[in-house]
Design a protein around this motif. Structure first.
Motif, PDB file in Angstrom:
ATOM      1  N   LYS A  76      -8.761  -7.375  -3.405  1.00  0.00           N
ATOM      2  CA  LYS A  76     -10.064  -8.054  -3.332  1.00  0.00           C
ATOM      3  C   LYS A  76      -9.958  -9.285  -2.429  1.00  0.00           C
ATOM      4  O   LYS A  76      -8.859  -9.718  -2.080  1.00  0.00           O
ATOM      5  N   HIS A 108      -7.824  -9.210 -19.583  1.00  0.00           N
ATOM      6  CA  HIS A 108      -7.221 -10.102 -18.578  1.00  0.00           C
ATOM      7  C   HIS A 108      -6.624 -11.311 -19.274  1.00  0.00           C
ATOM      8  O   HIS A 108      -7.257 -11.879 -20.167  1.00  0.00           O
ATOM      9  N   VAL A 154      -4.168  -5.259  -6.016  1.00  0.00           N
ATOM     10  CA  VAL A 154      -5.434  -6.001  -5.962  1.00  0.00           C
ATOM     11  C   VAL A 154      -5.650  -6.439  -4.509  1.00  0.00           C
ATOM     12  O   VAL A 154      -4.900  -7.261  -3.985  1.00  0.00           O
ATOM     13  N   GLY A 171      -1.581  -8.981 -14.729  1.00  0.00           N
ATOM     14  CA  GLY A 171      -1.513  -9.255 -13.296  1.00  0.00           C
ATOM     15  C   GLY A 171      -0.043  -9.523 -12.967  1.00  0.00           C
ATOM     16  O   GLY A 171       0.857  -9.197 -13.755  1.00  0.00           O
ATOM     17  N   THR A 172       0.218 -10.159 -11.825  1.00  0.00           N
ATOM     18  CA  THR A 172       1.606 -10.387 -11.394  1.00  0.00           C
ATOM     19  C   THR A 172       2.412 -11.149 -12.437  1.00  0.00           C
ATOM     20  O   THR A 172       3.550 -10.779 -12.758  1.00  0.00           O
ATOM     21  N   ARG A 192      -2.100  -4.697 -12.634  1.00  0.00           N
ATOM     22  CA  ARG A 192      -2.970  -5.010 -11.494  1.00  0.00           C
ATOM     23  C   ARG A 192      -2.322  -6.166 -10.733  1.00  0.00           C
ATOM     24  O   ARG A 192      -2.437  -7.321 -11.147  1.00  0.00           O
ATOM     25  N   LEU A 193      -1.616  -5.836  -9.645  1.00  0.00           N
ATOM     26  CA  LEU A 193      -0.827  -6.867  -8.960  1.00  0.00           C
ATOM     27  C   LEU A 193      -1.529  -7.376  -7.705  1.00  0.00           C
ATOM     28  O   LEU A 193      -1.871  -6.591  -6.822  1.00  0.00           O
ATOM     29  N   GLY A 194      -1.713  -8.668  -7.639  1.00  0.00           N
ATOM     30  CA  GLY A 194      -2.290  -9.302  -6.454  1.00  0.00           C
ATOM     31  C   GLY A 194      -1.244 -10.158  -5.762  1.00  0.00           C
ATOM     32  O   GLY A 194      -0.447  -9.669  -4.943  1.00  0.00           O
ATOM     33  N   ILE A 195      -1.177 -11.405  -6.163  1.00  0.00           N
ATOM     34  CA  ILE A 195      -0.393 -12.409  -5.434  1.00  0.00           C
ATOM     35  C   ILE A 195       1.053 -11.976  -5.179  1.00  0.00           C
ATOM     36  O   ILE A 195       1.601 -12.218  -4.103  1.00  0.00           O
ATOM     37  N   TYR A 231      -6.633 -11.020  -0.468  1.00  0.00           N
ATOM     38  CA  TYR A 231      -6.154 -12.404  -0.598  1.00  0.00           C
ATOM     39  C   TYR A 231      -5.960 -13.026   0.797  1.00  0.00           C
ATOM     40  O   TYR A 231      -4.985 -13.720   1.067  1.00  0.00           O
ATOM     41  N   TYR A 256      -3.015 -19.144  -4.094  1.00  0.00           N
ATOM     42  CA  TYR A 256      -4.092 -18.141  -4.037  1.00  0.00           C
ATOM     43  C   TYR A 256      -5.241 -18.667  -3.149  1.00  0.00           C
ATOM     44  O   TYR A 256      -5.783 -17.945  -2.322  1.00  0.00           O
ATOM     45  N   ARG A 260     -14.434 -14.965 -20.185  1.00  0.00           N
ATOM     46  CA  ARG A 260     -15.053 -14.870 -18.861  1.00  0.00           C
ATOM     47  C   ARG A 260     -15.925 -13.629 -18.894  1.00  0.00           C
ATOM     48  O   ARG A 260     -17.040 -13.678 -19.389  1.00  0.00           O
TER      49      ARG A 260
END
Ligand SMILES: Cc1ncc(COP(=O)(O)O)c(C=O)c1O
Length: 384
Positions: free
Chosen positions: A39, A170, A37, A210-211, A226-229, A43, A369, A141
């Motif tokens: 976006k 999600h 991720v 996610g993470t 879907r990995l972000g942080i 981050y 975040y 959401r």
């Protein structure tokens, strides 16, 4: 590394980023694809910079962005990985959508109107728009309700101009200790996939984690996470960190971001001097004060007034007075030979000292975040 002309800059460690990607990859095994991720300017880490590292690593299968604009910036930067726009992307002018479809950008969809528009525009460019259907399973959401989802699925599968690539949802509470609601959402998701049965082609990507869920709930990984942080070396929460590290002793994350500036002024103040706007800090003794050219415009939160700390010469120094728009002050009494031009670390390591995004988040009542994503995108990001 000092950046010519920059009053403040962000250094991103390629080694840390790649080490985090590898750590997640080992946890996932070979059956689950990894979407990074990126976006919100990755981050705060720099959209194109992180996407390049991810692509070069050879371990990332997809990229996820928040807008078509970010997706197109990546394509223009020569990024070839599949890109999924995770959230809102319309109303958009048709030329923008055409460009996205032509450049193989995939879209998360949860509204019939969006599906119709995508099909229409794809027809105009004589190709297929790639879509991931987003289900509402408890986040409340974005997402199509389970009772409507089957008809959306049929719509996609019937259209010659839409290609179903994924079915997504999600989690609302994955970072908390209590996984009851996560399990509930996962059940709702799996029940739908089962009910849709033969409708869902075999190669359709299934993704919801996610993470936090990817690291703490292996059953939630499905065919893509879907990995972000976690890719940036930060944990979604203290509870998640505790839970995961108790089970995977060798799983380590390394923060990849260091935020720096330098001293622009040093002053010796007598006791009883009120410092800065509103005179909120008064020196209790003879004080040496350093002035830094960073403020809330840069993303250094005003809530750090009289609370924050910075690293100078490897030592933690307290922020004194109010954070201004472009300036803040710190008490450097006791540091030897402090001078204009000395490096100041706002987040990251210096000598033996370390200041984390989590430290800053605790002080300002938010989450890591928000700390990293709010570092002003105009500050230079440099890969080190
Ligand atoms: C739809 C979606 N997927 C995945 C993520 C990544 O979450 P995390 O940063 O916790 O890994 C986000 C983050 O906001 C998101 O909105």
């Amino acid at each position: 590394m000092k950046q010519a002309l920059a009053h403040s800059w962000v250094e991103i460690s390629e080694r840390a980023l790649v080490s985090n990607i590898r750590a997640h990859r080992r946890l996932l095994g070979s059956d689950t694809k990894l979407l990074a991720v990126v976006k919100s300017n990755a981050y705060g880490h720099g959209l194109e910079l992180v996407a390049r590292v991810a692509q070069k690593s050879g371990q990332v299968d997809w990229l996820g962005v928040a807008s078509l604009r970010e997706a197109m910036a990546l394509r223009q930067a020569g990024i070839r990985l599949p890109i999924l726009v995770l959230s809102y992307y319309h109303p958009l002018s048709q030329p923008e959508l055409k460009d996205g479809i032509k450049h193989n950008v995939s879209f998360m969809v949860y509204e019939l109107k969006a599906l119709k528009t995508l099909a229409q525009v794809a027809q105009q460019v004589a190709t297929c728009a790639r879509v991931h259907l987003k289900l509402e399973t408890g986040m409340a959401r974005l997402g199509v309700s389970i009772d409507k989802a089957k008809s959306y699925l049929r719509y996609i599968l019937r259209s010659p101009y839409l290609k179903l690539e994924g079915i997504a949802s999600h989690f609302a509470t994955a970072e908390s200790r209590d996984q009851t609601f996560l399990k509930q959402q996962l059940n709702t998701y799996k029940k739908f996939i089962k009910q849709a049965g033969g409708l869902v082609p075999q190669d359709t990507l299934q993704h919801i984690a996610g993470t936090a869920a990817s690291t703490a709930a292996p059953e939630a990984r499905l065919s893509l996470v879907r990995l972000g942080i976690g890719l940036y070396g930060l944990w979604p929460s203290a509870a998640n960190r505790q839970f995961v590290q108790a089970r995977h002793h060798r799983f380590r994350l390394q923060p990849s971001l260091t935020w720096k500036t330098q001293i622009i002024e040093v002053q010796d103040l007598p006791p009883g001097t009120a410092v800065g706007y509103d005179r909120t800090y008064v020196t209790g003794r003879a004080t040496r004060m350093a002035v830094m050219p960073v403020g809330y415009w840069d993303g250094y939160d005003r809530a750090l007034s009289n609370k924050g700390r910075v690293l100078i010469h490897g030592t933690l120094c307290p922020v004194i007075g109010r954070i201004c728009m472009n300036i803040f002050m710190a008490d450097v009494t006791g540091l030897k030979n402090v001078k204009v031009g000395d490096e100041v670390v706002l987040i990251g390591k210096q000598g033996r000292g370390e200041l984390t995004a989590d430290d800053m988040a605790d002080k300002t009542g938010t989450i890591n975040y928000e700390i990293v994503t709010r570092i002003n995108p105009l500050l230079p990001r440099v890969l080190v």
